[in-house]
Write an enzyme that holds these catalytic residues in place. Structure first.
Site, PDB file in Angstrom:
ATOM      1  N   ASP A 144      12.578  -3.512  11.487  1.00  0.00           N
ATOM      2  CA  ASP A 144      13.406  -3.025  10.311  1.00  0.00           C
ATOM      3  C   ASP A 144      14.640  -2.399  10.705  1.00  0.00           C
ATOM      4  OD1 ASP A 144      13.422  -2.841   7.598  1.00  0.00           O
ATOM      5  OD2 ASP A 144      11.918  -1.344   7.399  1.00  0.00           O
ATOM      6  N   CYS A 188      17.315  -2.950   3.991  1.00  0.00           N
ATOM      7  CA  CYS A 188      16.703  -3.995   3.680  1.00  0.00           C
ATOM      8  C   CYS A 188      17.853  -5.125   3.154  1.00  0.00           C
ATOM      9  CB  CYS A 188      15.653  -3.844   2.715  1.00  0.00           C
ATOM     10  SG  CYS A 188      14.914  -5.511   2.042  1.00  0.00           S
ATOM     11  N   ASN A 239      15.232   3.597   7.501  1.00  0.00           N
ATOM     12  CA  ASN A 239      14.081   4.323   7.700  1.00  0.00           C
ATOM     13  C   ASN A 239      14.114   5.770   7.675  1.00  0.00           C
ATOM     14  OD1 ASN A 239      11.821   1.649   7.570  1.00  0.00           O
ATOM     15  ND2 ASN A 239      13.913   1.265   8.757  1.00  0.00           N
TER      16      ASN A 239
END
Length: 300
Positions: free
Chosen positions: A14, A239, A248
């Site tokens: 991510d 994202c 994050n």
């Protein structure tokens, strides 16, 4: 310490996926080795997705080989379809993370299909999945959608029930994809989901820190009973299919908070901090977090 949580390190997937400049495979491998050496036992090393859509992750199969050589490490990879799951299993992935969204608009943006179609695809994947493969569902936009706004608890719970009925022994991760979830919303959905589906194998929470709420919402999920938390060294992330979403919650921030609370994480902060600092300095990275700077300044 009598209490503990499990931290799932997601920077190599991510955190790296929105970075434009190519990160050499050996550089990624070095990060995985260093994160594992810092005590992180679960690392999301990449994803089997379209190399056209997310070119940064096209070397995930090579990184699986690196992870397989690290004793005690449980590498997991994200897959958006049953077809990609077959590719991951063929490459030797021992732990799959199937992702679908709670919101129709984001699911169509992310995987080009409706939520119902993704649920049907997930069921087909389950039928073909070999024994011994660990499995998690990442329920994206469980709290907020970049296109539809705040998600109501009731319809998200209905989707969770349908997914849990297909195979109850999986881990389900509630994901704040946009970073707009508030602690009360996280606590309500987490507690409601656990009460509605007590048969589920384990519950996890995935926070983004777009509005500086990542640590607060992580704490809210912990209070509700969640004991598995995603985080990214250096606060990397964002994202590609959620406009405006930033990184994050930083692994070092999460570790500092829990350890300060007397909750064991198994992570060596002294070993983690230089890895996080190097990750934050990667060209093109969107970094976050506060603990690095505070500890570097001697704030203890």
């Amino acid at each position: 310490m009598t209490k503990s949580v499990e931290i799932v390190e997601v920077a190599p997937r991510d955190g790296f996926q929105p970075i434009g400049p190519w990160i050499p495979t050996e550089t990624k491998a070095a990060y995985i080795r260093r994160l594992a050496a810092a005590g992180l036992r679960r690392i999301e090393i990449g994803s089997f997705v379209s190399a056209t859509a997310i070119p940064q992750l096209r070397d995930t199969a090579e990184l699986l080989e690196v992870a397989a050589a690290l004793r005690g490490l449980r590498p997991q990879v994200l897959v958006p379809t049953a077809k990609r799951a077959r590719d991951a299993v063929a490459a030797g992935a021992p732990f799959l993370v199937y992702v679908l969204s709670a919101s129709e608009a984001h699911n169509r943006s992310n995987v080009r299909r409706s939520v119902a179609e993704s649920a049907e695809d997930y069921a087909r994947m389950l039928e073909a999945l070999p024994d011994g493969i660990a499995l998690r569902i990442n329920l994206a936009t469980a709290f907020d959608c970049p296109f539809d706004g705040k998600m109501e608890v009731a319809p998200v719970l209905d989707l969770i029930r349908r997914l849990a009925a297909l195979r109850p022994d999986v881990e389900i991760c509630l994901c704040d994809t946009t970073g707009r979830a508030t602690p009360d919303h996280v606590a309500e959905l987490s507690a409601s989901a656990m009460a509605a589906c007590p048969e589920v194998g384990a519950w996890a929470y995935h926070a983004h820190d777009t509005y500086g709420m990542g640590l607060a919402s992580t704490y809210a999920a912990w209070q509700a009973g969640v004991r598995i938390f995603d985080a990214a060294a250096g606060g990397l992330g964002g994202c590609p299919f959620a406009p405006g979403a930033t990184g994050n919650v930083a692994t070092e921030d999460v570790v500092w908070m829990f350890e300060r609370m007397g909750v064991a994480t198994g992570v060596d902060m002294a070993a983690l901090l230089p890895v996080a600092a190097d990750a934050a300095a990667l060209p093109g990275a969107s970094a976050g977090g506060r603990a690095r700077a505070a500890l570097a300044a001697g704030c203890g």
